[in-house]
Design an enzyme around this catalytic site. Sequence first.
Site: not given
Ligand code: MN
Length: 435
Positions: A136, A262, A249, A366, A208, A143, A242, A253, A152
């Site tokens: 992915d 995911k 997440q 996405t 997504e 996005h 997705d 992550y 951020r």
């Molecule tokens: Mn994705």
Amino acid sequence: MSSLASGTGNSWVEGANDPAGDFPLANLPIGVVAGEGRGLRIGIRIGAFIVDCRALAASGLLNRLDQTIIDALGGQSLNAYMALGQSAWRSARAEFTRLLAEGTADLRDHPSRNSIMLPEWGMTTKVPCEIGDYTDFYASVHHATNVGSMFRPDNPLLPNWKNLPIGYHGRSSSMVPSGTQIIRPNGQTVTQDEGPPTFGPTRLMDYEMEVGALIGTGNVIGEPIRIDRAMDSVFGLLLLNDWSARDIQKWEYQPLGPFVAKNFASTLSGWVVSLDALEPYRIPMPARPVTDPQPLPYLRWSDDFVLDVNLEVLISSAGMRTSGIAPTRISLGNYRDMYWSIAQMVAHHTSGGCNLRTGDLLASGTVSGPTEDSRGCLLERTWRGTKPIQLGDGTERKFLQDGDEVIMRAWCERKGLPRIGFGECRGVVMPAKPI
Ligand code: MN
């Protein structure tokens, strides 16, 4: 347009010449279907019908093709056919176009026609091939900038983002066909950045909107695919939802990327649209702003392109379906807004020597556009839930609730050309399993 591109003529098949339809003669997407007492088989969609390729092969009507192609089309999965390569796909496509065109009687007047041409309403589409490895990407600059700026604000795009197509390796085991119910995942979430976590159903269930590229012919390990040959290896495109659990997440992550947030499910649309059908909708890759880094030579191709494909997402709550209220459109984006092309993804993926194989799936990430109503996931569309969206039944959504059905559609249209579509990618969110 090359002579290999799709026909633009009419077909004798019912529904194929409907100007608002997804499946004219110019499209002829391929998939795997079952139903009406028939087991898995390869099908070609046209109008309101599906051509049963096994029955067609048995009728002798494919005998102009090489036997290897006929045998592959008679199988239960697309993989053998995908592995034959571009010239085989083009031969078969040309033959299907001939057989289904207005004025060609071979199939139209064949005594077995009714057992070859199956009404689509009696059939269901499956995952169109055995998916190999799934990668992915994160290839939409809109996005990546939106999501980056939430986490951020001062530094939304990391320095690598415009230099290479960022991606992660996902899983193929949880790829499901359109129409499959999606169980809300449980997982670890936190209310404070440092924890402690609790375990339970995700509260921030999201979708997504992505476009997936299926690899037809891969490469030998250690032999990268050059960018100018990259598109020869792509069998076709389909839609991918997705599904993502944003609170899970957020906690998991770093430092290695998405994981349980995911891997619980991704939904695939049933029909694979060929690059030849999409050829009229190619747009040369726009030049990058001079302030952006230019791609390194291995990511540069003078014929590189994006595709003009409308991408629509709708939501229908359980109550809306009961009351007969139409699904609410949440976004309308376009695949042409991608920063990184499929060719660049293939070239980068294999640049270190990694081998792609038949059935591998490279997804776009996405797809979001520059406007609010073209953002391809709820995280962006509701800006982390701070701008809820109203559905047709008057309720609001920040993220998905149990019973919500997410419907994704995609199509290409241009004056003078038949509209071609991808069909739908659907899934209803079901309650989490008790812990
Ligand atoms: Mn994705």
